[in-house]
Design a protein around this motif. Structure first.
Motif, short mmCIF file in Angstrom:
data_model
loop_
_atom_site.label_atom_id
_atom_site.label_comp_id
_atom_site.label_asym_id
_atom_site.label_seq_id
_atom_site.Cartn_x
_atom_site.Cartn_y
_atom_site.Cartn_z
N UNK A 79 31.83 48.91 37.70
CA UNK A 79 31.37 48.21 36.49
C UNK A 79 31.87 46.77 36.49
N UNK A 80 33.10 46.57 36.91
CA UNK A 80 33.65 45.22 36.96
C UNK A 80 32.93 44.38 38.01
N UNK A 103 36.07 49.85 31.23
CA UNK A 103 36.14 49.71 32.69
C UNK A 103 37.58 49.64 33.16
N UNK A 104 38.42 48.91 32.43
CA UNK A 104 39.83 48.79 32.82
C UNK A 104 40.58 50.10 32.64
N UNK A 138 45.46 43.99 34.36
CA UNK A 138 45.06 44.07 32.96
C UNK A 138 45.00 45.47 32.37
N UNK A 139 45.08 46.49 33.20
CA UNK A 139 44.98 47.85 32.66
C UNK A 139 46.05 48.07 31.61
N UNK A 140 45.63 48.50 30.44
CA UNK A 140 46.56 48.77 29.34
C UNK A 140 46.98 47.56 28.54
N UNK A 141 46.50 46.38 28.93
CA UNK A 141 46.93 45.15 28.24
C UNK A 141 46.01 44.77 27.07
N UNK A 142 44.79 45.30 27.05
CA UNK A 142 43.85 44.93 26.00
C UNK A 142 43.93 45.93 24.86
N UNK A 196 37.97 41.81 41.06
CA UNK A 196 37.86 42.98 40.18
C UNK A 196 39.07 43.89 40.38
N UNK A 197 39.50 44.08 41.62
CA UNK A 197 40.69 44.90 41.90
C UNK A 197 41.95 44.27 41.29
#
Length: 196
Positions: free
Chosen positions: A110-111, A102-103, A129-133, A122-123
């Motif tokens: 989905x979030x 989802x990220x 968090x995008x790219x952090x996991x 969610x926004x």
């Protein structure tokens, strides 16, 4: 600080886990998705932990089925408006794979489908968090010689996946004549990350 607890799991209900280690039984708050991934009651298990100590002296021990899950929890805490209990609730409403997908795909719908997660939060999650996991095994396989450099770059705010790519590119560009290989990799990685 506690990193993990290993022992006999004595209780698993809702979002509570109890684990006995060396004569002490610990009560740990765990996302429901992680609870299912841990061994059954009366079996030996390991839970990765994080301790919250509030100003009023109350302490809560949070637990996770893996280091990756704990990393996800810590990233959620960085999102404005998400506290520890909220992070546990969010993690209990979505699997790690679904959250990562989802990220990475900007799937706001989905979030928003996660119980208790509104559109604004969610926004914020997408932005923060995008790219952090990045899975630890994936991270270790690609940049293990430069883990300290990767952590330093992440602390500077760079995206983990971009860091991995930049470090690999920087490593491949080494000539073997560098006096300080790590310093050169760091310099080149920053150059790639900033587009210079």
């Amino acid at each position: 600080m506690f990193n993990s607890l290993s022992g006999i799991i004595t209780y698993k209900r809702g979002s509570t886990l109890r684990i006995q280690t060396g004569g002490v039984e610990w009560e740990v708050s765990v996302p429901s998705t992680d609870l299912g991934a841990l061994p059954e009651e009366h079996e030996e298990g390991r839970v990765w932990t994080w301790l919250l100590h509030r100003e009023d002296q109350q302490m809560t021990l949070f637990g996770f089925a893996s280091e990756t899950r704990r990393d996800t929890f810590l990233e959620l805490l960085k999102v404005e408006g998400i506290g520890a209990k909220g992070a546990i609730k969010i993690m209990g409403g979505i699997t790690q794979d679904d959250l990562e997908r989802a990220l990475e795909s900007d799937d706001l719908a989905r979030l928003e489908a996660v119980p208790g997660l509104g559109k604004k939060t969610a926004q914020k999650m997408l932005l923060a968090m995008k790219g952090k996991l990045v899975r630890r095994d994936e991270k270790a396989a690609s940049i293990s010689p430069y883990a300290d450099i990767a952590d330093a770059l992440a602390d500077m705010g760079y995206d983990r996946k971009n860091i991995n790519a930049a470090l690999l590119k920087a490593h491949d560009a080494l000539t073997g004549k560098e006096k300080d290989r790590d310093a050169e990799v760091f310099r080149r990685a920053i150059s790639y990350l900033t587009g210079n």
